[in-house]
Design a protein around this motif. Structure first.
Motif, PDB file in Angstrom:
ATOM      1  N   THR A 466       0.815  -1.217   0.000  1.00  0.00           N
ATOM      2  CA  THR A 466       0.000   0.000   0.000  1.00  0.00           C
ATOM      3  C   THR A 466       0.852   1.272   0.000  1.00  0.00           C
ATOM      4  O   THR A 466       0.613   2.177  -0.809  1.00  0.00           O
ATOM      5  N   PRO A 467       1.875   1.417   0.868  1.00  0.00           N
ATOM      6  CA  PRO A 467       2.731   2.612   0.762  1.00  0.00           C
ATOM      7  C   PRO A 467       3.451   2.717  -0.581  1.00  0.00           C
ATOM      8  O   PRO A 467       3.631   3.814  -1.102  1.00  0.00           O
ATOM      9  N   LEU A 468       3.832   1.569  -1.151  1.00  0.00           N
ATOM     10  CA  LEU A 468       4.497   1.611  -2.450  1.00  0.00           C
ATOM     11  C   LEU A 468       3.546   2.081  -3.537  1.00  0.00           C
ATOM     12  O   LEU A 468       3.935   2.847  -4.434  1.00  0.00           O
ATOM     13  N   LEU A 469       2.284   1.653  -3.482  1.00  0.00           N
ATOM     14  CA  LEU A 469       1.302   2.104  -4.463  1.00  0.00           C
ATOM     15  C   LEU A 469       1.067   3.607  -4.371  1.00  0.00           C
ATOM     16  O   LEU A 469       0.869   4.286  -5.393  1.00  0.00           O
ATOM     17  N   LYS A 470       1.104   4.163  -3.164  1.00  0.00           N
ATOM     18  CA  LYS A 470       0.952   5.612  -3.009  1.00  0.00           C
ATOM     19  C   LYS A 470       2.118   6.362  -3.647  1.00  0.00           C
ATOM     20  O   LYS A 470       1.927   7.404  -4.299  1.00  0.00           O
ATOM     21  N   GLU A 471       3.334   5.842  -3.474  1.00  0.00           N
ATOM     22  CA  GLU A 471       4.489   6.481  -4.105  1.00  0.00           C
ATOM     23  C   GLU A 471       4.427   6.370  -5.624  1.00  0.00           C
ATOM     24  O   GLU A 471       4.769   7.319  -6.344  1.00  0.00           O
ATOM     25  N   LEU A 472       3.975   5.237  -6.118  1.00  0.00           N
ATOM     26  CA  LEU A 472       3.863   5.067  -7.565  1.00  0.00           C
ATOM     27  C   LEU A 472       2.762   5.952  -8.146  1.00  0.00           C
ATOM     28  O   LEU A 472       2.864   6.399  -9.293  1.00  0.00           O
ATOM     29  N   THR A 473       1.720   6.213  -7.362  1.00  0.00           N
ATOM     30  CA  THR A 473       0.674   7.133  -7.823  1.00  0.00           C
ATOM     31  C   THR A 473       1.227   8.533  -8.018  1.00  0.00           C
ATOM     32  O   THR A 473       0.892   9.228  -8.996  1.00  0.00           O
ATOM     33  N   LEU A 474       2.099   8.964  -7.114  1.00  0.00           N
ATOM     34  CA  LEU A 474       2.739  10.274  -7.286  1.00  0.00           C
ATOM     35  C   LEU A 474       3.661  10.285  -8.498  1.00  0.00           C
ATOM     36  O   LEU A 474       3.744  11.292  -9.207  1.00  0.00           O
ATOM     37  N   MET A 475       4.351   9.167  -8.735  1.00  0.00           N
ATOM     38  CA  MET A 475       5.224   9.100  -9.916  1.00  0.00           C
ATOM     39  C   MET A 475       4.431   9.145 -11.216  1.00  0.00           C
ATOM     40  O   MET A 475       4.880   9.712 -12.221  1.00  0.00           O
ATOM     41  N   LEU A 476       3.244   8.542 -11.215  1.00  0.00           N
ATOM     42  CA  LEU A 476       2.417   8.567 -12.426  1.00  0.00           C
ATOM     43  C   LEU A 476       2.016   9.974 -12.818  1.00  0.00           C
ATOM     44  O   LEU A 476       1.790  10.262 -13.995  1.00  0.00           O
ATOM     45  N   GLN A 477       1.928  10.866 -11.847  1.00  0.00           N
ATOM     46  CA  GLN A 477       1.530  12.239 -12.125  1.00  0.00           C
ATOM     47  C   GLN A 477       2.701  13.111 -12.549  1.00  0.00           C
ATOM     48  O   GLN A 477       2.527  14.302 -12.785  1.00  0.00           O
ATOM     49  N   GLY A 478       3.897  12.511 -12.642  1.00  0.00           N
ATOM     50  CA  GLY A 478       5.074  13.268 -13.041  1.00  0.00           C
ATOM     51  C   GLY A 478       5.260  13.270 -14.546  1.00  0.00           C
ATOM     52  O   GLY A 478       4.318  13.125 -15.331  1.00  0.00           O
ATOM     53  N   LYS A 479       6.515  13.435 -14.958  1.00  0.00           N
ATOM     54  CA  LYS A 479       6.829  13.523 -16.380  1.00  0.00           C
ATOM     55  C   LYS A 479       6.820  12.130 -17.007  1.00  0.00           C
ATOM     56  O   LYS A 479       6.573  11.123 -16.355  1.00  0.00           O
ATOM     57  N   THR A 480       7.098  12.107 -18.318  1.00  0.00           N
ATOM     58  CA  THR A 480       6.966  10.860 -19.074  1.00  0.00           C
ATOM     59  C   THR A 480       7.912   9.788 -18.571  1.00  0.00           C
ATOM     60  O   THR A 480       7.538   8.613 -18.435  1.00  0.00           O
ATOM     61  N   TYR A 481       9.166  10.154 -18.271  1.00  0.00           N
ATOM     62  CA  TYR A 481      10.139   9.164 -17.824  1.00  0.00           C
ATOM     63  C   TYR A 481       9.703   8.524 -16.507  1.00  0.00           C
ATOM     64  O   TYR A 481       9.761   7.299 -16.334  1.00  0.00           O
ATOM     65  N   MET A 482       9.234   9.350 -15.566  1.00  0.00           N
ATOM     66  CA  MET A 482       8.757   8.818 -14.288  1.00  0.00           C
ATOM     67  C   MET A 482       7.527   7.937 -14.477  1.00  0.00           C
ATOM     68  O   MET A 482       7.382   6.900 -13.831  1.00  0.00           O
ATOM     69  N   SER A 483       6.627   8.330 -15.390  1.00  0.00           N
ATOM     70  CA  SER A 483       5.418   7.542 -15.619  1.00  0.00           C
ATOM     71  C   SER A 483       5.755   6.167 -16.184  1.00  0.00           C
ATOM     72  O   SER A 483       5.152   5.164 -15.802  1.00  0.00           O
ATOM     73  N   LYS A 484       6.734   6.106 -17.106  1.00  0.00           N
ATOM     74  CA  LYS A 484       7.112   4.823 -17.687  1.00  0.00           C
ATOM     75  C   LYS A 484       7.642   3.861 -16.616  1.00  0.00           C
ATOM     76  O   LYS A 484       7.289   2.679 -16.579  1.00  0.00           O
ATOM     77  N   ILE A 485       8.488   4.387 -15.733  1.00  0.00           N
ATOM     78  CA  ILE A 485       9.039   3.539 -14.669  1.00  0.00           C
ATOM     79  C   ILE A 485       7.933   3.099 -13.707  1.00  0.00           C
ATOM     80  O   ILE A 485       7.888   1.933 -13.285  1.00  0.00           O
ATOM     81  N   ALA A 486       7.027   4.007 -13.362  1.00  0.00           N
ATOM     82  CA  ALA A 486       5.927   3.653 -12.460  1.00  0.00           C
ATOM     83  C   ALA A 486       5.039   2.576 -13.063  1.00  0.00           C
ATOM     84  O   ALA A 486       4.554   1.680 -12.346  1.00  0.00           O
ATOM     85  N   VAL A 487       4.822   2.626 -14.366  1.00  0.00           N
ATOM     86  CA  VAL A 487       4.002   1.601 -15.028  1.00  0.00           C
ATOM     87  C   VAL A 487       4.674   0.235 -14.938  1.00  0.00           C
ATOM     88  O   VAL A 487       4.012  -0.796 -14.713  1.00  0.00           O
ATOM     89  N   MET A 488       6.000   0.187 -15.086  1.00  0.00           N
ATOM     90  CA  MET A 488       6.719  -1.088 -14.967  1.00  0.00           C
ATOM     91  C   MET A 488       6.561  -1.673 -13.566  1.00  0.00           C
ATOM     92  O   MET A 488       6.307  -2.885 -13.398  1.00  0.00           O
ATOM     93  N   TRP A 489       6.679  -0.842 -12.535  1.00  0.00           N
ATOM     94  CA  TRP A 489       6.504  -1.321 -11.155  1.00  0.00           C
ATOM     95  C   TRP A 489       5.070  -1.785 -10.900  1.00  0.00           C
ATOM     96  O   TRP A 489       4.832  -2.819 -10.271  1.00  0.00           O
TER      97      TRP A 489
END
Length: 623
Positions: A466-489
Motif C-alpha cells: 500500500t505505501p508503495l502504491l501511493k508512491e507510484l501514484t505520485l510518480m504517475l503524475q510526473g513527467k513521461t520518464y517517471m510515468s514509464k518507470i511507475a508503469v513497470m513497477w
C-alpha cells in the motif's frame, strides 16, 4: 483526499448516491445509514458514469410501462398522487443519460441521441426540467414526458463543466473557465463572469428575495469560493465577495437563514467541513469560515489521533449539518448541530474498521542495527558463524555507511561474495518507505531492469504494498520518464500480488486514484492520435516537396552547354602563331585610313580657298 467518484445528496437529504470508477451506482439511506440500492449498468466498463444528479419527477413522466387494467389498479391516495419520484440521472461516457428510479429500484428510461460524447454536467429544476452538457460543446434541454430533446444549442468552444438554473427558471448558467449567463427563452448570451483560472467545478444559485439573486462558484485547484451578483444591468469584472477555504471544495450546500443570511456548507479535499455565514452587505474582503468541523477516531490512549475524512455535507431545513464520513466501503451518516462557541468543532467517533485491517496498511518500525561487515550470500549458501564482541550500546553507523554496506553495486566478482541485487533493493525499499526518504526512493525506483524489479517485488512484504502504491501514484503524475518507470513497477505488483490485492476489502479505495489517472490519460488518447495524424501528414508533405525539389535538380535537361576548360584554351594559345594574317591586314588597313583622312582635309582646304576667291570677285564687281 482524492474523490473516488461522482456523488450527490438528494434535494431533501433522504438519500446519498455515488457512481464510482467501476461504473456501479450505490444509493444509501441517510436516516439508517444502510446501503439501499446497488445497480450495475450493462455497459459500465465501456461507458462508465461520469456525472450524476438528482431529479424529482411525476410518476407519469418516467413510466414507460402501460397502465394496468382498471379493475386491477389500486386506488391511490391524494398524497401518493402529489408526491414525486426521486430519480438519479447518470450521464455516461457514450453521451446517454440513464434515469434510475429509487422507488422502483430499476431504470425508468434512457435518454439518447442528444450528445455524441461524454456528458460533463447535469442540472435539474422544477420549472425547466433536465438540462445537460457534454464534450461535444452542446447544451441539451430534455423533455422527460416524451423521452426526447426539447431544445439544443451550442455552448461555445470549450467544455462545459458545471450548470446551474436560476430560481425563476428563466435563465441558465454554464461554466468553463468563464461563466456564461444564458436566456432560456431566446438562447442568447446575457453576460459573462470571468475570474477563475481553472475549470469551474461547482455552480450554485441562491435567491435572497424576489429581485435579488446570487451565484456561488468554485473552480479546480482553487482554495476559495466566489460570490457574484446576478444583475443584468451590471457588468462587474470581479466577484463581490470571496469565501476562503483550506483546500479545494468537494461538495457545496447552500441555505437561506433568517434575516436573509446565506449559509454555505463546504467540504474540502483535506477531509474537513467549513461553515460560512454570509450577509450580502457589500463586504469585499475574503470571508473566513464561522466554523470548522472535523471528525477524528477514538485515540484509545494512543499518541496520535487519526482523522476520519468527511466526504460530503448537506444543510437540512432545520439548519443542521448532515455529514457523510468514513470511506465509501464503510460510510457513516450523522446529523450534527453546529456549535459556534469555538472556531473548531471536533467530533470524536469510534472507527468501525478493525485493527486487523489497519495492521495490513502499516509497516512495523525497524529498529536501527549495528552493521560491521556485511556479507551477501546467495539463497542456499551457508556461512560460518563467528563470535563477535558486542559493540558499545547505542553506537550506530551513519546513513552513508549503511548505504555502502547495502550498495547495489557491490563487488560481485570479489572472492567469497555473490551479489543478490533483489534482496538489497527490497531492504532499501522498505527502509525508504518507512523513513520516507526521497533520496533512497529515487535510488531504488528509478531502474529499468525488469529482472531487478521482479526480484524486488517478489521479496517485498505485503504490508509494504500500500505505501508503495501511493508512491507510484505520485510518480504517475510526473513527467513521461517517471510515468514509464511507475508503469513497470505497477505491472509487476499486479502480476505478483494479484491474489493479495483482490482479497483486500479496500482495494477500490487504494487503486481508485490510479484508475482515475488512467481514465484521464485515456480520454486524451483520441485527441493525441488526431494530432499525431495531422503532424504526420504535414511532415509527409514537407518531405515529399523536398524530394521533388531534389528530383528537379538532378533531372536530365533537354539541352546541355559545356564551357571549354581553361587548360584547353592555354594549350591552343601556345599552338597558334602570334603574328597572324589579321595583324598584317590590320596594319595595311590602318595606313589606308590615314591616307584617306589626309586627302579629305586637303579637299576641304582647296574648297575653302575657292570660296574666298569667289567672294572677292563679287566684291570687285559691286565696286
Amino acid at each position: 483526499m482524492a474523490s473516488t467518484g461522482r456523488s450527490a445528496f438528494s434535494q431533501d437529504g433522504q438519500y446519498y448516491a455515488l457512481c464510482g470508477n467501476d461504473g456501479k451506482l450505490k444509493i444509501w439511506e441517510t436516516a439508517s445509514g444502510r446501503l439501499k440500492h446497488e445497480y450495475t449498468p450493462n455497459r459500465h466498463l465501456s461507458s462508465p458514469c461520469n456525472v450524476i444528479g438528482w431529479i424529482s419527477v411525476s410518476p407519469q413522466s418516467t413510466s414507460n410501462v402501460s397502465p394496468l387494467p382498471r379493475k386491477k389498479r389500486r386506488k391511490k391516495s391524494i398524497s401518493e398522487e402529489v408526491d414525486n419520484k426521486s430519480v438519479v440521472a447518470m450521464g455516461s461516457a457514450n453521451g446517454k443519460i440513464t434515469l434510475y428510479d429509487v422507488a422502483a429500484a430499476s431504470v425508468s428510461s434512457l435518454l439518447e441521441n442528444g450528445h455524441t460524447s461524454t456528458v460533463t454536467a447535469i442540472v435539474w429544476s422544477p420549472s425547466t426540467g433536465l438540462i445537460t452538457a457534454a464534450n461535444d460543446y452542446h447544451i441539451v434541454e430534455w423533455s422527460l414526458q416524451e423521452n426526447g430533446i426539447k431544445c439544443k444549442w451550442k455552448s461555445g468552444k470549450a467544455k462545459v463543466t458545471a450548470l446551474a438554473v436560476l430560481p425563476n427558471g428563466k435563465s441558465l448558467l454554464s461554466a468553463e473557465r468563464i461563466i456564461k449567463w444564458w436566456s432560456l427563452t431566446t438562447k442568447q448570451l446575457i453576460r459573462t463572469f470571468t475570474g477563475h483560472a481553472n475549470n469551474v467545478t461547482f455552480l450554485q444559485t441562491v435567491q435572497v428575495d424576489g429581485t435579488t439573486s446570487y451565484l456561488i462558484s468554485g473552480a479546480h485547484a482553487d482554495s476559495h469560493l466566489s460570490v457574484w451578483a446576478l444583475d443584468k444591468n451590471k457588468n462587474d469584472k470581479t466577484s463581490i465577495a470571496t469565501l476562503s477555504m483550506q483546500d479545494e471544495a468537494t461538495s457545496i450546500s447552500i441555505l437561506i437563514a433568517e434575516e436573509l443570511q446565506i449559509v454555505v456548507l463546504v467540504t474540502t479535499q483535506s477531509g474537513q467541513a467549513q461553515l460560512f455565514k454570509y450577509q450580502p452587505n457589500g463586504h469585499t474582503k475574503p470571508l473566513k469560515p464561522s466554523l470548522n468541523i472535523a471528525v477524528a477516531a477514538d485515540a484509545n490512549q494512543k499518541e496520535t489521533v487519526q482523522q476520519i475524512p468527511i466526504l460530503a455535507g448537506h444543510l437540512t431545513e432545520d439548519e443542521k449539518l448532515l455529514l457523510a464520513y468514513g470511506s465509501y466501503l464503510n460510510l457513516t451518516f450523522e446529523k450534527v448541530v453546529p456549535d459556534f462557541s469555538d472556531k473548531v468543532q471536533c467530533l470524536i467517533r469510534s472507527d468501525t474498521k478493525k485493527s486487523k485491517e489497519r495492521k495490513e496498511e502499516t509497516i512495523s518500525k525497524l529498529k536501527p542495527t549495528t552493521i560491521e561487515d556485511a556479507e551477501y550470500l546467495a539463497p542456499g549458501m551457508g556461512a560460518s558463524i563467528q563470535k563477535r564482541s558486542r559493540t558499545i550500546s547505542g553506537s550506530q553507523l551513519l546513513l552513508k555507511d549503511r548505504l555502502e554496506n547495502l550498495s547495489l553495486n557491490a563487488d560481485s566478482n570479489a572472492q567469497g561474495k555473490i551479489s543478490t541485487k533483489g534482496a538489497n533493493m527490497t531492504q532499501l525499499l522498505m527502509q525508504a518507505l518507512n523513513s520516507k526518504d526521497k533520496t533512497i526512493l529515487t535510488t531504488v525506483l528509478f531502474t529499468k531492469n525488469e529482472t531487478v524489479i521482479r526480484n524486488t517485488i517478489a521479496k517485498l512484504p505485503v504490508q509494504a504494498i500500500t505505501p508503495l502504491l501511493k508512491e507510484l501514484t505520485l510518480m504517475l503524475q510526473g513527467k513521461t520518464y517517471m510515468s514509464k518507470i511507475a508503469v513497470m513497477w505497477l505491472q509487476t505488483i499486479i502480476m505478483t500480488h494479484a491474489a493479495h490485492l483482490m482479497s483486500r476489502p479496500d482495494i477500490a479505495e487504494i487503486l481508485s486514484p490510479i484508475l482515475s489517472f488512467i481514465d484521464a490519460k485515456l480520454a486524451l488518447l483520441t485527441a493525441l492520435q488526431r494530432l499525431k495524424g495531422r503532424v504526420s501528414l504535414i511532415t509527409g508533405q514537407i518531405s515529399q516537396a523536398n524530394d521533388e525539389d531534389d528530383k528537379d535538380k538532378t533531372q536530365e535537361s533537354l539541352l546541355v552547354y559545356q564551357d571549354q576548360d581553361s587548360s584547353d584554351e592555354g594549350a591552343d594559345r601556345d599552338d597558334v602563331d602570334l603574328s597572324s594574317e589579321s595583324d598584317d591586314n590590320w596594319e595595311e588597313m590602318s595606313d589606308q585610313d590615314v591616307q584617306e583622312e589626309q586627302d579629305e582635309e586637303d579637299n576641304k582646304s582647296v574648297k575653302f580657298e575657292d570660296d574666298d576667291d569667289g567672294d572677292n570677285d563679287n566684291d570687285s564687281i559691286h565696286s
